[in-house]
Structure formats: structure tokens, C-alpha cells
Design a protein around this motif. Structure first.
Motif, PDB file in Angstrom:
ATOM      1  N   PHE A 156       0.816  -1.213   0.000  1.00 50.55           N
ATOM      2  CA  PHE A 156       0.000   0.000   0.000  1.00 50.55           C
ATOM      3  C   PHE A 156       0.855   1.270   0.000  1.00 50.55           C
ATOM      4  CE2 PHE A 156      -3.507  -2.710   1.633  1.00 50.55           C
ATOM      5  CZ  PHE A 156      -4.550  -2.236   0.857  1.00 50.55           C
ATOM      6  N   TYR A 157       2.166   1.126  -0.137  1.00 48.34           N
ATOM      7  CA  TYR A 157       3.056   2.291  -0.063  1.00 48.34           C
ATOM      8  C   TYR A 157       3.093   2.991  -1.422  1.00 48.34           C
ATOM      9  CZ  TYR A 157       6.980   5.179   1.471  1.00 48.34           C
ATOM     10  OH  TYR A 157       7.780   6.241   1.817  1.00 48.34           O
ATOM     11  N   THR A 158       2.368   4.071  -1.548  1.00 53.99           N
ATOM     12  CA  THR A 158       2.266   4.782  -2.826  1.00 53.99           C
ATOM     13  C   THR A 158       3.632   5.291  -3.269  1.00 53.99           C
ATOM     14  OG1 THR A 158       1.662   6.778  -1.592  1.00 53.99           O
ATOM     15  CG2 THR A 158      -0.125   5.493  -2.546  1.00 53.99           C
ATOM     16  N   GLY A 159       3.878   5.196  -4.572  1.00 48.00           N
ATOM     17  CA  GLY A 159       5.155   5.618  -5.129  1.00 48.00           C
ATOM     18  C   GLY A 159       6.180   4.514  -5.174  1.00 48.00           C
ATOM     19  N   ALA A 169      -7.515  -2.339  -4.170  1.00 49.88           N
ATOM     20  CA  ALA A 169      -8.586  -1.832  -3.298  1.00 49.88           C
ATOM     21  C   ALA A 169      -9.470  -0.831  -4.027  1.00 49.88           C
ATOM     22  CB  ALA A 169      -7.972  -1.188  -2.056  1.00 49.88           C
ATOM     23  N   LYS A 170      -8.886  -0.044  -4.898  1.00 49.02           N
ATOM     24  CA  LYS A 170      -9.642   0.960  -5.641  1.00 49.02           C
ATOM     25  C   LYS A 170     -10.605   0.329  -6.626  1.00 49.02           C
ATOM     26  CE  LYS A 170      -8.993   4.983  -8.684  1.00 49.02           C
ATOM     27  NZ  LYS A 170      -7.969   5.826  -9.378  1.00 49.02           N
ATOM     28  N   ASN A 171     -10.208  -0.814  -7.195  1.00 51.65           N
ATOM     29  CA  ASN A 171     -10.985  -1.409  -8.287  1.00 51.65           C
ATOM     30  C   ASN A 171     -11.780  -2.659  -7.909  1.00 51.65           C
ATOM     31  OD1 ASN A 171     -10.179   0.184 -10.846  1.00 51.65           O
ATOM     32  ND2 ASN A 171      -8.213  -0.223  -9.861  1.00 51.65           N
ATOM     33  N   ALA A 172     -11.619  -3.140  -6.691  1.00 48.87           N
ATOM     34  CA  ALA A 172     -12.287  -4.392  -6.307  1.00 48.87           C
ATOM     35  C   ALA A 172     -13.777  -4.223  -6.058  1.00 48.87           C
ATOM     36  CB  ALA A 172     -11.625  -4.973  -5.070  1.00 48.87           C
ATOM     37  N   ILE A 217      -3.550   5.307   3.949  1.00 54.83           N
ATOM     38  CA  ILE A 217      -4.478   4.631   3.033  1.00 54.83           C
ATOM     39  C   ILE A 217      -5.768   5.440   2.909  1.00 54.83           C
ATOM     40  CG2 ILE A 217      -5.890   2.551   2.762  1.00 54.83           C
ATOM     41  CD1 ILE A 217      -3.535   1.000   4.072  1.00 54.83           C
ATOM     42  N   LYS A 218      -6.233   5.994   4.022  1.00 50.00           N
ATOM     43  CA  LYS A 218      -7.410   6.861   3.973  1.00 50.00           C
ATOM     44  C   LYS A 218      -7.148   8.072   3.083  1.00 50.00           C
ATOM     45  CE  LYS A 218     -10.367   9.755   6.939  1.00 50.00           C
ATOM     46  NZ  LYS A 218     -11.650   9.331   6.357  1.00 50.00           N
ATOM     47  N   ALA A 219      -5.933   8.626   3.171  1.00 50.45           N
ATOM     48  CA  ALA A 219      -5.581   9.790   2.367  1.00 50.45           C
ATOM     49  C   ALA A 219      -5.553   9.471   0.870  1.00 50.45           C
ATOM     50  CB  ALA A 219      -4.230  10.340   2.805  1.00 50.45           C
ATOM     51  N   GLN A 220      -5.395   8.191   0.543  1.00 47.27           N
ATOM     52  CA  GLN A 220      -5.434   7.781  -0.863  1.00 47.27           C
ATOM     53  C   GLN A 220      -6.863   7.766  -1.405  1.00 47.27           C
ATOM     54  OE1 GLN A 220      -3.191   4.171  -1.817  1.00 47.27           O
ATOM     55  NE2 GLN A 220      -1.957   4.442   0.028  1.00 47.27           N
ATOM     56  N   GLY A 221      -7.837   7.980  -0.529  1.00 49.76           N
ATOM     57  CA  GLY A 221      -9.238   7.961  -0.950  1.00 49.76           C
ATOM     58  C   GLY A 221      -9.851   6.581  -0.942  1.00 49.76           C
ATOM     59  N   LEU A 222      -9.171   5.620  -0.303  1.00 54.05           N
ATOM     60  CA  LEU A 222      -9.692   4.254  -0.242  1.00 54.05           C
ATOM     61  C   LEU A 222     -10.616   4.087   0.962  1.00 54.05           C
ATOM     62  CD1 LEU A 222      -6.362   2.386  -1.090  1.00 54.05           C
ATOM     63  CD2 LEU A 222      -8.230   2.985  -2.643  1.00 54.05           C
ATOM     64  N   ASP A 223     -11.434   3.057   0.921  1.00 54.08           N
ATOM     65  CA  ASP A 223     -12.408   2.807   1.991  1.00 54.08           C
ATOM     66  C   ASP A 223     -11.681   2.260   3.205  1.00 54.08           C
ATOM     67  OD1 ASP A 223     -14.481   2.152   3.646  1.00 54.08           O
ATOM     68  OD2 ASP A 223     -15.531   0.871   2.212  1.00 54.08           O
ATOM     69  N   VAL A 224     -11.353   3.157   4.146  1.00 52.78           N
ATOM     70  CA  VAL A 224     -10.545   2.767   5.296  1.00 52.78           C
ATOM     71  C   VAL A 224     -11.296   1.836   6.246  1.00 52.78           C
ATOM     72  CG1 VAL A 224     -11.145   4.682   6.824  1.00 52.78           C
ATOM     73  CG2 VAL A 224      -8.856   3.707   6.927  1.00 52.78           C
TER      74      VAL A 224
END
Length: 306
Positions: A156-159, A169-172, A217-224
Motif C-alpha cells: 500500500f506504499y504509494t510511489g 482496493a480501488k478497483n475491487a 491509506i485513507k488519504a489515498q481515498g480508499l475505503d478505510v
């Protein structure tokens, strides 16, 4: 009352999941189904012991108080087997679904740990894990299609090149119900003290939010609300990342429950036995985490009422 989950894995023949009866655990995950070739699924010894008597699974559910899932994967699942499974997702999912229905599980946990595949290009892990989740959700009856994943926190580490689970998580959509994130055995991403974990696991301190933390993860806009803090229940159950009950509660669990309220997904513990060969269980850890969640939730409710 918090909606947060308390998930416990079990992978020890000496400590059966029936010991969870009467506890605050909401989801029990029995490990492991694995494969050496990607086509034929096998049970490890703890899983064999758990399914030998049908009453073990049914009684552990405690009249619907908790779900009981079977985990597929783990460290013994070879990279070549994952590659083979990815080449025929439909057949792989059908085998898993047949096992779930035969033994009366409530769903499936996917513990994919084939990190090398991210860089070697032997198959596309993101596409495979999304397709597998979708296939399982469709193949199983609604009463038995609860799907969880157990990603390592670097995923989950962006970049980072390892960041595949942000996309998953975004597409599931509704095909994955929970993510039991492994915040252990990855020293740099987790830290080694309570204050480290407040930053790198909870994401509540630091000059900027740590990308793979819960708040990151919440900051990524995912469902925390689907994201659980996965921790070793004892120092013997992981090579690193362990905090004692008080520190885990005070630095991570209670602050997150307070910050997120009903959106706090909860905690996952690896595992129910105090070690791989022990005959002792961690019921005290489960109740300590339940109290930590309730303490944070109570603070949120008090603040809302003021």
C-alpha cells in the motif's frame, strides 16, 4: 457499539479454533490451503485437523456470532504455483469454492505473498488478484462469499514498485470485504517502537502522513473501514513488528478508533496460538484489543455528544 472487526488466524493443531467460542473475535481464519503446482490444492495439517469433524467449523461460528474463513496461500505457496493459478483463474477459483462449500466455511482469505512476481513480469498480480476475488465472489453462494485479503503493508506504499494493493482496493468494489494488512516482518515500513508505529502503522504523527499507514491509506481515498491493523499476537509469532498489548492499544488501536470512529476497520492477529508449536492461546490479546477499540469508540461518542 463499534462495528470494528477482530480477526484471528489459526494455524496450529494444538490450539483449535473452537477455543474462540465465547471470545470477542468476530472472524476466525483457518490456515492454509496451498498448492505446489497451481492446479491441485492441498491442506496443511492444522486445516486438515479443523475439517475432520464438521462440528468444529459449525460450533466455532457460535450461532452466527463470528464468521469462519479458510485462508489460501501463505509463505509455503510457491511462486510457480501462483503463476500457474493466474493462467487459469476460473479453474483455481472453482476448486477453492468447492472446498468452501464442502466444509461449510463462510468465505475465503487470500494470503498472496509472491512479491517477486511484481518485478519479474511472469504474470500480472494486480489483474490476477482482482479476477480471483471476482470469480470467488460469483462462484460462492451469498452466505459463503465473504472475501478477505492479507496484503503486506508495503503493498500500500504509494510511489513504490510494490504498491499493487492501492489499485486492487480501488478497483475491487464489493468483491473484497476486508484487507487484513500485515504490519509486521517489514521493519522499515513498521518501525520498532510504539512511537514508530504511531507514525508508520496508525499514521497519526510525523511531518507528513506515512503512505502505507491506516491514515495514509485513507488519504489515498480508499475505503478505510475495510482496512485492518494486522499484528503478531506474541513476539514469537513474527520476526519483528510486535508491540505488547498496552503499547499496541495506546499507540495504535485506541487512537485510530478515536480518530476514525465507526470507520475504523479493526485489528487482525497472527495467530491464535502463542507460537507455532505452543498449546497456549491468546484469548487475553483478543479481549485487550476489544477493550482498546471500545475505549477509542467511547471517546468518539463522547466528543460527538458534546
Amino acid at each position: 457499539m463499534s462495528s470494528s472487526q477482530i480477526v484471528i488466524y489459526a494455524d496450529n493443531t494444538n490450539v483449535p479454533i473452537t477455543g474462540l467460542i465465547g471470545s470477542s473475535c468476530t472472524i476466525a481464519i483457518q490456515a492454509f490451503l496451498y498448492s505446489e503446482d497451481g492446479s491441485t490444492l492441498q491442506m496443511d495439517y492444522p486445516l486438515q485437523a479443523a475439517v475432520q469433524d464438521p462440528s468444529i467449523i459449525s460450533s466455532t461460528k457460535e450461532n452466527g456470532k463470528r464468521k469462519v474463513l479458510v485462508s489460501v496461500g501463505g509463505e509455503v505457496f510457491a511462486s510457480s504455483a501462483w503463476k500457474a493459478a493466474a493462467s487459469d483463474v476460473s479453474s483455481f477459483a472453482s476448486q477453492i469454492a468447492a472446498f468452501v462449500e464442502k466444509y461449510n466455511f463462510d468465505g475465503v482469505d487470500i494470503d498472496w505473498e509472491d512479491t517477486g512476481a511484481i518485478s519479474d513480469g511472469s504474470y500480472d498480480p494486480t489483474t490476477f488478484l482482482l479476477d480471483l476475488s471476482s470469480a470467488l465472489k460469483s462462484a460462492l453462494p451469498s452466505s459463503q462469499n465473504f472475501i478477505t485479503h492479507a496484503p503486506q503493508c508495503p503493498y500500500f506504499y504509494t510511489g513504490s514498485d510494490l504498491d499493487i494493493y492501492s489499485t486492487i482496493a480501488k478497483n475491487a468494489g464489493d468483491n473484497i470485504d476486508l484487507f487484513n494488512i500485515q504490519y509486521y516482518n517489514n521493519d522499515w515500513y513498521v518501525g520498532s517502537s510504539g512511537s514508530d508505529e504511531e507514525e508508520k502503522v496508525a499514521g497519526l504523527t510525523g511531518s507528513s502522513v506515512f503512505p502505507s499507514s491506516i491514515m495514509g491509506i485513507k488519504a489515498q481515498g480508499l475505503d478505510v473501514s475495510k482496512m485492518l491493523v494486522g499484528k503478531p499476537t506474541t513476539s514469537d509469532n513474527a520476526s519483528s513488528g510486535y508491540l505488547d498489548d498496552d503499547d499496541l492499544a495506546s499507540y495504535v488501536v485506541t487512537p485510530l478508533a478515536k480518530e476514525l470512529g465507526s470507520d475504523f476497520g479493526g485489528v487482525m492477529g497472527w495467530q491464535f496460538a502463542t507460537s507455532a508449536s505452543s498449546s497456549d492461546n491468546v484469548l487475553s490479546w483478543i479481549e485487550a484489543m476489544n477493550s482498546a477499540i471500545e475505549a477509542g469508540s467511547s471517546s468518539t461518542s463522547t466528543q460527538a455528544a458534546e
